[in-house]
Design a protein around this motif. Structure first.
Motif: not given
Length: 175
Positions: A140-145
């Motif tokens: 999963l790509h956590e877009m904020v971090s």
């Protein structure tokens, strides 16, 4: 903001069918993030106006193909490093994408924005009942971090009963 409860958002959006991009429906939703407790998934209430294209035929073809395999399915890196997904692995990717939506919802906060990135590994689990079971390791790509998070999830699926994530856990970075 609801005093003592948390922020509540009212959303109006258009949902697009991921297979047939010309098929869309309007959706309204209310999302409530609970104050101070990151272990509670946001409450989501939604209404959809209309229906997306029925996928029963494609689901049944995929189900029959997997049920007829002599050995359990095993695959890695979907999509590959060039973004390519072979046609026979597309249903495996779509199943992971749907199941990852549950994982993202259960683990989201007001300050996260998850995006399904890749299946690192998937292995079909042999079962004696009618369900198909897959053990996925996804990214999963956590877009904020900008963090890439490995996540394990076990998924049950049957074309008439839908998708169920029976187990999921965030994995250490080196997984």
């Amino acid at each position: 903001d609801i005093d003592g409860v948390g922020p509540k958002y009212h959303l109006e959006l258009v949902l697009e069918d991921i297979v047939d991009e010309d098929s869309t429906v309007n959706c309204t939703a209310e999302v409530l993030y609970h104050l101070g407790n990151k272990n509670i998934a946001p409450d989501v209430q939604f209404t959809i106006e209309g229906e997306l294209k029925n996928a029963d035929e494609a689901d049944n073809i995929f189900y029959s193909r997997i049920k007829s395999l002599e050995n359990e399915l095993v695959a890695e890196n979907i999509p590959d490093s060039h973004g390519h997904v072979s046609p026979e692995m597309e249903p495996i990717r779509l199943l992971a994408w749907v199941a990852s939506g549950y994982v993202m919802w259960q683990n989201s906060t007001e300050n996260t924005k998850f995006q399904f990135a890749q299946i690192k590994h998937v292995k079909q689990v042999k079962r004696s009942d009618e369900y198909l079971e897959f053990d996925y390791m996804i990214l999963l790509h956590e877009m904020v971090s900008q963090e890439i998070i490995p996540w394990q999830m076990t998924v049950l699926w049957h074309p008439q009963h839908g998708v169920q994530v029976t187990q999921d856990s965030r994995q250490p970075k080196h997984a």
